[in-house]
Design a protein around this motif. Structure first.
Motif, mmCIF file in Angstrom:
data_model
loop_
_atom_site.group_PDB
_atom_site.id
_atom_site.type_symbol
_atom_site.label_atom_id
_atom_site.label_comp_id
_atom_site.label_asym_id
_atom_site.label_seq_id
_atom_site.Cartn_x
_atom_site.Cartn_y
_atom_site.Cartn_z
ATOM 1 N N GLU A 182 12.893 -26.162 -9.135
ATOM 2 C CA GLU A 182 13.163 -24.935 -10.477
ATOM 3 C C GLU A 182 12.356 -25.995 -11.432
ATOM 4 O O GLU A 182 11.614 -25.069 -12.333
ATOM 5 C CB GLU A 182 14.353 -24.801 -10.739
ATOM 6 N N ARG A 426 15.202 -9.024 -12.876
ATOM 7 C CA ARG A 426 15.651 -10.204 -12.128
ATOM 8 C C ARG A 426 15.978 -11.393 -13.349
ATOM 9 O O ARG A 426 16.269 -12.437 -13.009
ATOM 10 C CB ARG A 426 14.306 -10.698 -11.375
ATOM 11 N N LYS A 427 16.408 -10.795 -14.404
ATOM 12 C CA LYS A 427 17.082 -11.600 -15.468
ATOM 13 C C LYS A 427 18.197 -12.406 -14.813
ATOM 14 O O LYS A 427 18.282 -13.678 -15.225
ATOM 15 C CB LYS A 427 17.562 -10.732 -16.653
ATOM 16 N N LEU A 429 18.772 -13.974 -12.498
ATOM 17 C CA LEU A 429 18.327 -15.223 -11.598
ATOM 18 C C LEU A 429 18.256 -16.395 -12.513
ATOM 19 O O LEU A 429 18.513 -17.387 -11.807
ATOM 20 C CB LEU A 429 17.133 -14.873 -10.753
ATOM 21 N N TYR A 430 18.147 -16.084 -13.738
ATOM 22 C CA TYR A 430 17.635 -17.239 -14.679
ATOM 23 C C TYR A 430 18.473 -17.511 -15.670
ATOM 24 O O TYR A 430 18.053 -18.080 -16.779
ATOM 25 C CB TYR A 430 16.118 -16.904 -15.082
#
Lengths: 441, 441
Positions: A182, A426-427, A429-430
């Motif tokens: 990451e 996909r927010k 995921l982060y």
């Protein structure tokens, strides 16, 4: 007399008697005298047909063939003998790997860098190759991946002995698939755990859910899910050694009530589950069997479930290199992006998300290769020098493949078409880092 | 005498004389008397072949045909006359829309809900349809999208008159494509700007970069990029009315030095650019021309560039509904996920990211439809009742399509295969909200 497992495996992987199937009998030529004019021509032709990589050829110490004028030689490829040159010309896809393994082909320079430059040149040159050479030099279609054959294919590679893989895979979860760096500079252990975490987030695991995993390796993902997300996992794998290791680990961690490892083919999955996951199995499924895999997911995933499929891939269809298919990964075939997506179409499923982690696999392999080299003496003691060189080439060649973009790494999230409870974006995921603190595992 | 543009457009869209191509001459039957037994049978058959939707059929007020025993009728479909029933049976794909537009087919219940239930039932039933009916009821292949034909196709739909679209598209940027509702409950304007912002982030725009846009609508994205990211945009479109509007807007905003609108086909793009973007054009390209589009991207995108393609799609290949293709969107074809990905394979490009915004398009269309209904009196005055009904059906039918998953919305990010400067992950898309404050635009 029964041979030990290790000896049998070594033989299967690098059996020396198979290494020179196209070798000319050298008796009719004086071995390794000054190259004859046709041999010099062949060496030049080899460089040209390879797309003029920045590489000189050293012909058994007797003559050096430079690349064409506008190319600066960064590396030298040493061809040890006249017979090696002939093999290289007639069947480069297989011979390159075999000759390297036998030490009859050597290179100076950092192997992954040399191979990356070579791959980039090859990629450029392919379209220019005369048709007859494309035919002669072509790779074969991968072998069968039927229920029966799949077992042999997987046994060949994954039942090499857990001790071998322990030498160079991450110490956290023995993940033999692409890690997720990451941030730059994190360790292999952190990156592998970040990958597991990313996969769990993509699947939106909720406590108490059931998960089925197709192709679970040494079982790291299943255990991670059970421990960190409190789900029940049933994980399938046809590699006996891996399954035994995975079961033992689950017992050690006291989670054998939540993780069940099944020594069986994904086609024999039964029951229904909230989530389906498959990390690095699709490469061994074979495109002929994608509809079967899709049917398995369709049948065994609940209406509001999610599925994640993670696989090495290609930008366009391309056969697996003959040497890799023959010596390293029988039956392996990384699908092109449309072949990959055809799994979804065969369901049918809705593709929610595709992410490409290509350069993460290059980083993963760099970490593997450097640990491999740290432990090379042990590998040599276990399997001998030919094996050491073969696996070095395989790891370095894979780095080159991912760097040069002939290999990709796709992660795809699927849902049943009628599932309208899918994540909005996909927010999630982060929202926090996927990376555990160094040493916290 | 020259007709006004509006009148011509109306005629092209809902020309009443074309609406009953399969109508039986009613002279041989007494119009709309009690249904004959074969007609009752046809109505029952229609419901059965449609997969038993929760719907009763009212045959011209003379008889009501209920769905089969285990299905509760939630809605009634009123068939106004005997001839309408015959048309519906012989060519439902075209007749449903035409009859609805003419008011000879009416429904109670919220139209998008009725259609969603109908689509779900149809989807279930298709596999059970007798082959001869699949043949008779099939949709035609979409018409040509050659350079010449594309101009006519686009003119048909997009040159309807900007005043019409202004009535129901967002006031911020007149976006006629899927918005991005990052959070539930945001306004159409916010969601459209969030979409533009998301696209800019996916493209990683840097100040001073050059962008080429294929199919720019009313030019909102190009202006947004120039204003918020300080890039130079060249935007192509073959709809004259849209380009004129876009140019005028850029002049008003004082950014005509950074945004150039070109009235030309994407196949005539010249120059090289850092970024390529195409939002909602692929539906009009036609799969035959995907390799051409890929070649355009390949040729005109710099080595370290990124491309984004945004398109309506499908889970598997399916022909466009005959009525939509004929009356609303000539030449339109939403690709399946593998057809969509084939654009990348034709490059070849590396697919970095695919996101599915299907349910966002349902929300977008709900907002459009509600604004459309608020302004329906104006639309009626402009184009008449048949047109009002046709566009209501098109908008509501699209909501149903996205809800029932027969339509998807894919956004794909591409890079040249040899580009190793690609983003490490998609975290940068979510570091801050994509949504502007309400009223801040």
């Amino acid at each position: 007399m029964e041979q030990s497992t290790k000896t049998r495996e070594t033989a299967r992987t690098v059996a020396p008697e198979r290494f020179t199937p196209y070798s000319l009998k050298e008796s009719f030529l004086q071995p390794n005298t000054t190259p004859l004019p046709p041999e010099r021509w062949m060496a030049e032709k080899f460089l040209a047909l390879s797309g003029h990589p920045p590489m000189a050829l050293d012909l058994w110490g007797a003559e050096r063939v430079e690349p064409r004028g506008d190319v600066q030689a960064k590396y030298t490829l040493h061809v040890a003998d006249r017979s090696a040159l002939y093999e290289l010309i007639t069947n480069p896809n297989l011979a390159f790997g075999d000759l390297y393994s036998e030490g009859r082909l050597t290179m100076d320079g950092h192997l992954p860098d040399v191979l990356t430059d070579l791959y980039i040149a090859l990629d450029r040159s392919y379209e220019q190759l005369p048709l007859f050479l494309r035919f002669i030099w072509r790779n074969q279609a991968p072998r069968s991946t039927s229920l029966k054959a799949a077992k042999d294919n997987i046994h060949h590679h994954y039942d090499m002995g857990n001790d071998f893989y322990k030498l160079w895979l991450d110490k956290a979860q023995m993940q033999y698939t692409c890690a997720y760096y990451e941030e730059p500079g994190i360790s292999l252990e952190q990156a592998q755990l970040a990958k597991l975490e990313l996969v769990c987030r993509k699947l939106q695991l909720q406590p108490g859910e059931t998960v089925v995993e197709a192709g679970c390796g040494w079982g790291g993902l299943a255990r991670y899910m059970a421990r960190h997300y409190d789900v029940n996992v049933k994980a399938f794998n046809i590699s006996r050694e891996q399954v035994e290791f995975a079961r033992e680990k689950a017992r050690e961690e006291g989670i054998e009530d939540r993780v069940e490892y099944v020594l069986d083919d994904y086609r024999n999955i039964s029951g229904t589950y909230d989530k389906f996951v498959s990390i690095g199995m699709l490469e061994h499924v074979g495109t002929d069997h994608y509809p079967e895999l899709a049917a398995v997911i369709r049948r065994h995933m609940k209406p509001e479930g999610l599925a994640l499929v993670h696989s090495i891939g290609r930008n366009y269809p391309m056969r697996t290199n003959a040497w890799i298919e023959k010596r390293i990964f029988p039956g392996a075939y990384p699908p092109s992006i449309t072949e990959f997506a055809s799994v979804a179409e065969a369901g049918p499923f809705s593709v929610l998300d595709v992410e490409n982690l290509r350069l993460h696999y290059a980083e993963t392999l760099e970490d593997w290769l450097s640990r491999y080299e740290e432990n090379v003496a042990t590998v040599r003691a276990m399997y001998g020098e030919n094996f050491v060189r073969a696996w070095r080439l395989y790891l370095a060649g894979s780095i080159a493949g991912f760097r040069a973009s002939s290999l990709q790494l796709f992660q795809m999230v699927l849902a049943h078409p009628e599932n309208n409870q899918v994540p909005r974006n996909r927010k999630h995921l982060y929202t926090s880092s996927n990376v555990p603190a160094e040493g916290s595992y």
